[in-house]
Design a protein around this motif. Structure first.
Motif, PDB file in Angstrom:
ATOM      1  N   GLY A 395      17.439  55.753  33.413  1.00  0.00           N
ATOM      2  CA  GLY A 395      18.122  56.926  33.945  1.00  0.00           C
ATOM      3  C   GLY A 395      18.357  58.040  32.943  1.00  0.00           C
ATOM      4  N   GLU A 396      17.715  57.958  31.740  1.00  0.00           N
ATOM      5  CA  GLU A 396      17.974  58.942  30.685  1.00  0.00           C
ATOM      6  C   GLU A 396      17.221  60.255  30.888  1.00  0.00           C
ATOM      7  OE1 GLU A 396      14.465  56.512  29.248  1.00  0.00           O
ATOM      8  OE2 GLU A 396      16.287  56.225  30.439  1.00  0.00           O
ATOM      9  N   TYR A 461      22.226  62.856  30.774  1.00  0.00           N
ATOM     10  CA  TYR A 461      21.716  61.565  31.246  1.00  0.00           C
ATOM     11  C   TYR A 461      21.384  60.653  30.070  1.00  0.00           C
ATOM     12  CZ  TYR A 461      21.165  64.197  35.585  1.00  0.00           C
ATOM     13  OH  TYR A 461      21.388  64.962  36.685  1.00  0.00           O
ATOM     14  N   TYR A 462      20.840  61.246  29.001  1.00  0.00           N
ATOM     15  CA  TYR A 462      20.525  60.468  27.807  1.00  0.00           C
ATOM     16  C   TYR A 462      21.821  59.979  27.138  1.00  0.00           C
ATOM     17  CZ  TYR A 462      18.725  59.230  23.180  1.00  0.00           C
ATOM     18  OH  TYR A 462      18.422  58.562  22.020  1.00  0.00           O
ATOM     19  N   LYS A 463      22.786  60.868  27.036  1.00  0.00           N
ATOM     20  CA  LYS A 463      24.069  60.502  26.407  1.00  0.00           C
ATOM     21  C   LYS A 463      24.756  59.381  27.194  1.00  0.00           C
ATOM     22  CE  LYS A 463      28.243  62.594  24.452  1.00  0.00           C
ATOM     23  NZ  LYS A 463      29.155  61.500  24.870  1.00  0.00           N
ATOM     24  N   SER A 468      26.726  54.006  27.688  1.00  0.00           N
ATOM     25  CA  SER A 468      26.927  52.839  28.558  1.00  0.00           C
ATOM     26  C   SER A 468      26.305  51.574  27.982  1.00  0.00           C
ATOM     27  CB  SER A 468      26.323  53.119  29.940  1.00  0.00           C
ATOM     28  OG  SER A 468      24.903  53.224  29.852  1.00  0.00           O
ATOM     29  N   GLY A 469      25.546  51.723  26.906  1.00  0.00           N
ATOM     30  CA  GLY A 469      24.913  50.574  26.289  1.00  0.00           C
ATOM     31  C   GLY A 469      23.606  50.165  26.931  1.00  0.00           C
ATOM     32  N   GLN A 470      23.165  50.918  27.928  1.00  0.00           N
ATOM     33  CA  GLN A 470      21.888  50.585  28.582  1.00  0.00           C
ATOM     34  C   GLN A 470      20.688  50.913  27.691  1.00  0.00           C
ATOM     35  OE1 GLN A 470      22.971  52.944  32.288  1.00  0.00           O
ATOM     36  NE2 GLN A 470      21.790  51.261  33.170  1.00  0.00           N
ATOM     37  N   LEU A 471      20.871  51.905  26.835  1.00  0.00           N
ATOM     38  CA  LEU A 471      19.784  52.369  25.971  1.00  0.00           C
ATOM     39  C   LEU A 471      20.211  52.266  24.517  1.00  0.00           C
ATOM     40  CD1 LEU A 471      16.928  53.708  26.299  1.00  0.00           C
ATOM     41  CD2 LEU A 471      18.061  55.893  25.979  1.00  0.00           C
ATOM     42  N   GLY A 472      19.372  51.665  23.676  1.00  0.00           N
ATOM     43  CA  GLY A 472      19.669  51.554  22.258  1.00  0.00           C
ATOM     44  C   GLY A 472      19.390  52.845  21.512  1.00  0.00           C
ATOM     45  N   ARG A 473      19.885  52.952  20.292  1.00  0.00           N
ATOM     46  CA  ARG A 473      19.648  54.144  19.476  1.00  0.00           C
ATOM     47  C   ARG A 473      18.190  54.188  19.031  1.00  0.00           C
ATOM     48  NH1 ARG A 473      24.857  56.211  18.080  1.00  0.00           N
ATOM     49  NH2 ARG A 473      23.731  57.982  17.223  1.00  0.00           N
ATOM     50  N   ILE A 474      17.742  55.358  18.626  1.00  0.00           N
ATOM     51  CA  ILE A 474      16.357  55.561  18.227  1.00  0.00           C
ATOM     52  C   ILE A 474      16.040  54.789  16.943  1.00  0.00           C
ATOM     53  CG2 ILE A 474      14.752  57.285  17.298  1.00  0.00           C
ATOM     54  CD1 ILE A 474      15.895  59.294  19.231  1.00  0.00           C
TER      55      ILE A 474
END
Length: 518
Positions: A395-396, A461-463, A468-474
């Motif tokens: 969803g980012e 959306y990225y933030k 939310s922890g769904q996406l890890g850092r780069i």
């Protein structure tokens, strides 16, 4: 002198179309309505025209109500397949002159039919561009010109119905008189287009280019292609000079410039007046390198032109007007609302929908443009990128058009970077993005990642996906010089794209880069 006379004859042949374009600048709505009426009348008895009852459509509103927007090529593919088999009167009267291919989903190309009407619509746009260049600097047309050619991907083919796929040379896009004149002023003969071996193609290209010291104009699509051309000269200097017969003094100058690492196009071609190429969208990240190799030669951002049709025309060095005398255009905003050209708003972003003489009706190009103003009644358009290239793991919603802006700034702040790419990684527990940094030198990896992430956080959306922890850092992956070369070869192999047509993405789908990141 011969080149000057031929250029003058060609320019004169374009004058009427250019004059018409400028004369009607106050009447964009009227011209567009006339184009639509012409298409409906001319194609009423085609298979497509009968299905959507073109004969009884009397207004734009009725056209919108009757004909759905073609959002995906697959929606018209059955018609194209019939045309490939030789069936007549499908999307336009008669049969196509030839098909041209462009990249589609996966490795399957899209086949775009060409007829005389579509070729004349391209010609109308080119005529305006050429006359404007002449007003900008008449000396652009005092010598030879290099128009982009690419090595052939394969031998010319035919469909099951015997219709050519691709063209024998680029002059097939023009009328016979124009084609004859262009062959006389091209510094590189169009026959080189047939060479399938990439090395041989570039060697022969440089043989012809170095023989024409009076080159005054370069027109290519991608700046990356021009950068590759210079790199090839440096890498194969001995072989090229042994075959070029360009004169001892010129050879000495070129060798010295390569040794001193300051070779550029201005030095190679002292009469050169202008370089035309893409400068918007993802092409922005190649501009620093382009300016390094162009010297002090002006660079004009090319108008937005694709295999399917022409959208905008370059006026001056940095203005792009809608090619309103070529096709019929519609614009879809982010809410899905569709407007005619005269109704779009300054500062708003749109996808461009075209109806053309080549049988495309309400075809969404998925080219994303911003209306940057108006010239009289005609919109000025800024190309942002392709609307379809969006990565959305959780969803980012990372759009390549936004990423191009971020990477352009990063390359200015961190001059040791050669290129940047973003690649999604999916793990069992969490997804994240890999920032690929190409540089032959040590770079400030943490600072680069921090800059890119900070800019991406402007996308809510990225933030939200990070918070939310769904996406890890780069994470990062540093590669040495020539990674782009390897990436280009892989991308072209999968997508079947020629060198000169290449628009290398900055954002790739999952697993696409796995073969070259091992």
């Amino acid at each position: 002198m011969k080149a000057l006379l031929i250029n003058s004859a060609w320019l004169f042949s374009q004058k009427k179309l250019s004059k018409q374009f400028h004369h009607l600048l106050d009447d964009c709505k009227k011209v567009q309505e006339a184009k639509l009426t012409e298409y409906l009348k001319k194609n009423a008895d085609t298979e497509f025209g009968k299905k959507y009852d073109f004969k009884n459509i009397k207004s734009y509103q009725e056209y919108v109500k009757a004909v759905p927007i073609i959002e995906d090529y697959s929606d018209i593919e059955p018609y194209i397949e019939n045309m490939k088999e030789g069936k007549e009167n499908v999307l336009f009267p008669g049969k196509p002159s030839f098909f041209e291919t462009t990249s589609g989903s996966g490795s399957s190309p899209k086949f775009i039919p060409y007829n005389n009407d579509l070729k004349n619509e391209f010609k109308a746009a080119v005529a305006v561009w050429m006359w404007d260049l002449y007003r900008l600097d008449p000396k652009i047309f005092s010598g030879k010109a290099y128009w982009s050619l690419s090595p052939a991907m394969k031998e010319l083919d035919k469909t099951s119905g015997g219709i050519a796929v691709g063209t024998a040379d680029d002059s097939d896009y023009f009328d016979p008189f124009t084609a004859l004149l262009l062959k006389e002023i091209f510094a590189v003969p169009s026959e080189l287009h047939k060479i399938t071996d990439s090395h041989s193609f570039y060697v022969k290209t440089w043989q012809h280019l170095l023989h024409n010291s009076n080159l005054t104009f370069i027109s290519v699509w991608s700046p990356q292609f021009l950068i590759r051309l210079i790199d090839f000269l440096i890498e194969n200097l001995v072989e090229i000079l042994s075959l070029s017969n360009c004169g001892l003094s010129r050879e000495t100058m070129i060798k010295k410039a390569v040794f001193d690492k300051n070779l550029n196009l201005e030095m190679l071609f002292p009469s050169l007046r202008l370089i035309s190429c893409w400068t918007a969208g993802q092409s922005k990240i190649w501009l620093k390198k382009l300016y390094d190799i162009s010297g002090n030669i002006p660079v004009q951002g090319k108008g937005l032109l694709s295999t399917e049709g022409v959208l905008s025309i370059s006026i001056g060095l940095d203005k792009h007007l809608l090619a309103y005398t070529s096709h019929f255009y519609e614009f879809k905003n982010e809410k899905g609302e569709v407007y005619r050209a005269d109704k779009i708003l300054h500062g708003e972003t749109y996808e461009v929908i075209i109806t053309t003489g080549g049988g495309l009706y309400r075809y969404n190009t998925h080219d994303l443009v911003k209306c940057s103003g108006f010239h009289k009644s005609v919109p000025c358009l800024e190309f942002l990128g392709r609307s379809g290239n969006v990565s959305d793991l959780v969803g980012e919603k990372i759009a390549e058009s936004s990423l191009a802006e971020i990477f352009e700034q990063a390359l200015k702040i961190f001059p040791n970077i050669e290129a940047l790419y973003l690649y999604p990684e999916q793990h069992q527990s969490k997804a994240n993005y890999l920032l690929i940094i190409e540089s032959p030198l040590a770079v400030e990896t943490e600072q680069i990642v921090s800059f890119v992430e900070t800019e991406l956080f402007n996308n809510p959306y990225y933030k939200q996906a990070i918070d939310s922890g769904q996406l890890g850092r780069i994470s990062t992956f540093k590669v040495e010089k020539n990674f782009t070369r390897k990436l280009t070869q892989h991308y072209q192999s999968v997508k079947k794209i020629k060198d000169g047509d290449l628009k290398l993405p900055l954002l790739f789908p999952p697993n696409f880069l796995a073969p070259i990141l091992k």
